[in-house]
Design an enzyme around this catalytic site. Structure first.
Site, PDB file in Angstrom:
ATOM      1  N   ASP A 181       0.856  -1.226   0.000  1.00  0.00           N
ATOM      2  CA  ASP A 181       0.070   0.318   0.138  1.00  0.00           C
ATOM      3  C   ASP A 181       0.630   1.341  -0.154  1.00  0.00           C
ATOM      4  OD1 ASP A 181      -2.579  -1.283  -0.109  1.00  0.00           O
ATOM      5  OD2 ASP A 181      -2.980  -1.455   2.430  1.00  0.00           O
TER       6      ASP A 181
ATOM      7  N   TYR B 109       6.523  -9.509   7.292  1.00  0.00           N
ATOM      8  CA  TYR B 109       6.138  -8.030   7.942  1.00  0.00           C
ATOM      9  C   TYR B 109       6.353  -7.504   8.522  1.00  0.00           C
ATOM     10  CZ  TYR B 109       2.854  -8.340   3.749  1.00  0.00           C
ATOM     11  OH  TYR B 109       2.088  -8.785   2.613  1.00  0.00           O
TER      12      TYR B 109
ATOM     13  N   TYR C  28      -3.848 -10.084   3.794  1.00  0.00           N
ATOM     14  CA  TYR C  28      -3.789  -8.288   4.063  1.00  0.00           C
ATOM     15  C   TYR C  28      -3.918  -9.033   5.457  1.00  0.00           C
ATOM     16  CZ  TYR C  28      -6.187  -8.486  -0.749  1.00  0.00           C
ATOM     17  OH  TYR C  28      -6.210  -8.693  -1.994  1.00  0.00           O
TER      18      TYR C  28
END
Ligand SMILES: [Zn+2]
Ligand SMILES: [Zn+2]
Length: 429
Positions: free
Chosen positions: A256, A324, A393
């Site tokens: 993003d 992440y 996600y």
């Protein structure tokens, strides 16, 4: 006389008759590409013509008597009934087709080490040729194949470059009907990895939603939602160095806008359309991009690749493995032991998130969290290091996305949580 020779002569008579005596040696010889030995159709045609003039009088009883032998002796090659002189242009000693092509290439300043020749000819020529093939039931190459091959051979020798069929750098398209030579350069592909060191930069160009890129007050007449993109940082210098017309950025997935891409970076392939220069120094490109995008975007591991990498890199799926780092904020205070249940996160069922549901099909995906580490930073703040399959996600894994992601961080710790900052640390494909 051998029966093969008689058949060759018989066919030659018929062809010459169909052409009213006018056929060039290449067009004649092409009909015998499978029956007469020889170095090319020009040599074959000359051989067949010689055969006829030597033997015609004495073998008159053996060859078709309906064919007037006058046609053979009176037969002049030009103008050729089949190609109407087109092949003479290829064999011309001055201002030949190859001469014209070389001139065009020189003017274009296109750099290439291999090429392929294609051509367009008047459909009438193809029709006349087919007439002969049909009448004699011949299965031989057509004139276009001969043109492409002969020009290709000639160019290869004169330019000292290879003919390449599968993936040529340059395609020379000779349009005989419109007397035009087109040079088509195939794209150049450069693979690398990028790191995005700041938030607020999208990966690819994002046209202004108000004007769709035409330019309006809202976008200050730039046509863009964001002035800087990873794509443009990389393609600007690449286009300058290759002198290409445009570039297309293919990323192995995307993060993003508000997410950093750190660690060893995300793989990408940059496709440069119509490059004039292919042999650029990739180290120089890397340095230039990293200088222009300093502190924002960084490229590394640049290398030239084939076009197959473009699609390979885009198949982002569970095969990819990602790491992440997330900064998580909770609605209320959490104690250290409240975070322990996070260790139970393993198989995640995730329905397409609300925020992307307008552009992605609504379905439930199953993804694995492979490893998860956490560190409490404050009473309502902790950091997560998540190792997982591609396609999970993360923002929704944390919030739960109104129960569309199950289980989620919010659910297992029993208190609503949101992702405040997200960084991609690793993308493995
Ligand atoms: Zn001809
Ligand atoms: Zn606009």
């Amino acid at each position: 006389m051998e029966s093969e020779i008689i058949e060759i002569m018989n066919n030659a008579f018929k062809i010459i008759e169909m052409c009213d005596g006018h056929i060039c040696s290449r067009c004649l010889g092409r009909n015998f590409s499978k029956t007469v030995q020889g170095d090319g159709n020009l040599e074959r045609g000359e051989y067949v013509r010689h055969l006829l003039s030597e033997n015609a009088p004495e073998v008159s009883s053996e060859v078709s008597s309906e064919v007037s032998k006058d046609l053979v002796s009176a037969g002049s090659p030009n103008p050729c009934y089949v190609c109407n002189g087109l092949l003479d242009e290829i064999d011309a000693t001055e201002n030949s087709t190859t001469d014209k092509i070389i001139k065009r290439i020189d003017e274009s300043k296109i750099e290439f080490s291999n090429f392929l020749v294609g051509c367009r000819v008047d459909p009438e020529i193809l029709n006349r040729e087919k007439e002969i093939h049909d009448a004699l039931d011949l299965d031989v190459e057509n004139i276009k194949k001969e043109i492409n091959r002969e020009i290709g051979k000639d160019l290869s020798i004169r330019l000292d470059r290879e003919v390449e069929f599968d993936n040529p750098h340059l395609v020379v398209m000779v349009d005989f009907k419109n007397e035009n030579i087109e040079l088509q350069t195939n794209p150049l592909f450069i693979e690398g990895r990028y790191r995005k060191l700041v938030r607020g930069i999208p990966q690819t160009k994002w046209p202004c939603t108000a004007c769709k890129g035409r330019g309006c007050e809202r976008c200050n007449y730039t046509g863009k939602m964001y002035l800087e993109t990873v794509e443009e940082f990389i393609s600007k210098d690449a286009l300058e160095m290759t002198n290409g017309t445009s570039a297309k950025f293919h990323g192995a997935g995307r993060e993003d806008i508000d997410v950093k891409m750190l660690g060893s970076g995300r793989p990408f392939v940059l496709e440069i359309k119509e490059p004039h220069i292919r042999s650029i120094d990739l180290e120089e490109l890397e340095n230039r991009v990293n200088q222009h995008a300093e502190g924002k975007v960084e490229v590394l591991n640049l290398k030239f690749v084939g076009k197959n990498r473009r699609s390979q890199i885009k198949t982002s799926s569970t095969d990819t493995y990602k790491v992440y780092r997330a900064l998580v904020q909770t609605e209320g205070d959490v104690a250290k032991e409240d975070l322990e249940p996070l260790k139970s996160l393993d198989v995640i069922k995730q329905r397409t998130p609300i925020r992307v549901s307008h552009r992605r099909a609504d379905k439930i995906r199953t993804r694995h969290v492979k490893n998860l580490e956490f560190k409490r930073l404050d009473s309502n703040l902790f950091e997560l290091l998540i190792h997982c399959e591609g396609g999970l996600y993360i923002k929704e894994l944390i919030s739960g996305d109104e129960d569309r992601t199950n289980p989620s961080v919010s659910q297992v710790i029993g208190i609503p949580a949101v992702c405040k900052k997200l960084d991609v640390m690793e993308v493995n494909i």
